[in-house]
Design a protein around this motif. Structure first.
Motif: not given
Length: 203
Positions: A12-16, A38-39, A83-89, A91-102
């Motif tokens: 699994x290479x997704x940030x699920x 983290x993949x 490392x590119x995976x950290x930029x992806x991480x 972005x993924x965290x920002x998208x997932x927690x945006x409703x709570x974190x704002x």
């Protein structure tokens, strides 16, 4: 560096965020934990060791100046991560927690624990807005497992979470104000790096 990565590449290479588990701590604080999040964790670890401009710090403590027992570097707003995976991480965290974190995660503080003698004492990220407002700090760990300890500020029973290679832990709600966290020294440990993603003006 003496760390052996995973023997088999993760499929699994997704940030699920499937399987993310939230644990209420009390006083409005909580932590989320997602194992193996983290993949490319092996490659990310090797790149962080080699490419981050690590610095040693000295700090006044008990009326004398001592070495900070870990190496540090912070990537500021807009800086590309090593490392590119950290930029992806991030972005993924920002998208997932945006409703709570704002707001998004915009900085990344890196800590390099070279062995079991490296550590960080009890503290909360209470400089800036974390002192007065609920916020989040998302920690991605790569390398040897280490224990993250948490305890209520002012006293109370502590808990600990073993953070393994590629694991994610998010501290949220009032955690930075009402709880403290630490990485204690241990007798034996290989190298470990934590990357702490934070919103603007949280330190």
């Amino acid at each position: 560096m003496d760390f052996q990565g995973t023997l088999f590449a993760a499929e699994d290479t997704t940030l699920s965020f499937a399987g993310l588990q939230r644990r209420p701590l009390g006083r409005g604080a909580w932590i989320d934990v997602r194992r193996g999040w983290l993949p490319e964790a092996d490659d990310a670890f090797a790149t962080l060791v080699a490419a981050v401009p690590w610095r040693a710090e000295r700090r006044e403590m008990y009326e004398r100046v001592v070495d900070v027992p870990r190496l540090l570097h912070t990537y500021g707003v807009g800086e590309a991560l090593p490392h590119p995976v950290l930029d992806r991480a991030r972005d993924a965290l920002s998208a997932h927690y945006l409703p709570e974190l704002g707001e998004p995660f915009v900085t990344a503080g890196c800590c390099y624990y070279r062995d079991g003698r490296d550590s960080v004492a009890w503290h909360g990220d209470r400089i800036g807005r974390g002192r007065s407002r609920d916020t989040m700090v998302a920690i991605v760990s790569v390398g040897d497992p280490r224990r993250l300890a948490l305890r209520p500020r002012g006293g109370g029973e502590s808990i600990s979470v073993a953070m393994g290679h590629g694991d994610l832990l998010v501290m949220g709600g009032s955690c930075q104000r009402t709880w403290e966290h630490a990485v204690p020294k241990v007798a034996h440990a290989g190298p470990r790096i934590s990357v702490q993603f934070r919103p603007l003006n949280v330190f």
